[in-house]
Design a protein around this motif. Sequence first.
Motif, mmCIF file in Angstrom:
data_model
loop_
_atom_site.group_PDB
_atom_site.id
_atom_site.type_symbol
_atom_site.label_atom_id
_atom_site.label_comp_id
_atom_site.label_asym_id
_atom_site.label_seq_id
_atom_site.Cartn_x
_atom_site.Cartn_y
_atom_site.Cartn_z
ATOM 1 N N HIS A 6 -4.119 1.249 -2.046
ATOM 2 C CA HIS A 6 -3.468 0.127 -2.714
ATOM 3 C C HIS A 6 -3.395 0.494 -4.183
ATOM 4 O O HIS A 6 -4.398 0.917 -4.771
ATOM 5 N N ILE A 53 -7.924 2.199 1.158
ATOM 6 C CA ILE A 53 -7.776 1.310 2.312
ATOM 7 C C ILE A 53 -8.311 1.995 3.563
ATOM 8 O O ILE A 53 -9.208 1.485 4.212
ATOM 9 N N SER A 84 0.833 -1.193 0.000
ATOM 10 C CA SER A 84 0.000 0.000 0.000
ATOM 11 C C SER A 84 0.869 1.244 0.000
ATOM 12 O O SER A 84 2.033 1.190 0.364
#
Length: 109
Positions: free
Chosen positions: A65, A32, A1
């Motif tokens: 991500h 996220i 990420s």
Amino acid sequence: SETYKLVVTNTSTTIATKVTVCDTLPSQTQYISATKTATFHGNKACYKIGTLAPHAKATVTVHLHINVGTKGPVTNHATATASDAPTVTATAKIRVVAVPQHGVAPVTG
């Protein structure tokens, strides 16, 4: 990420009220989390900042991500609004070198 920060600054000598930052998430990414609760409108995440004193800053840290297979620049657009100030928009690009099938993507920016 990957992680980036949205920083909004009240450059005025007066209080800014009902400050909101809306971040249009790049299509090559998946949201996220963030350090503030987001309200979503399609691919746009909006964060209520509230009141900002003169010359004060507020920061929202966003975790994304980057999708596998993404190459080249990923462009992010964010807009800050306040009930008593003009709208301000900023754009930033992250150059993605490669996103491997497994692991973390190296980025430069």
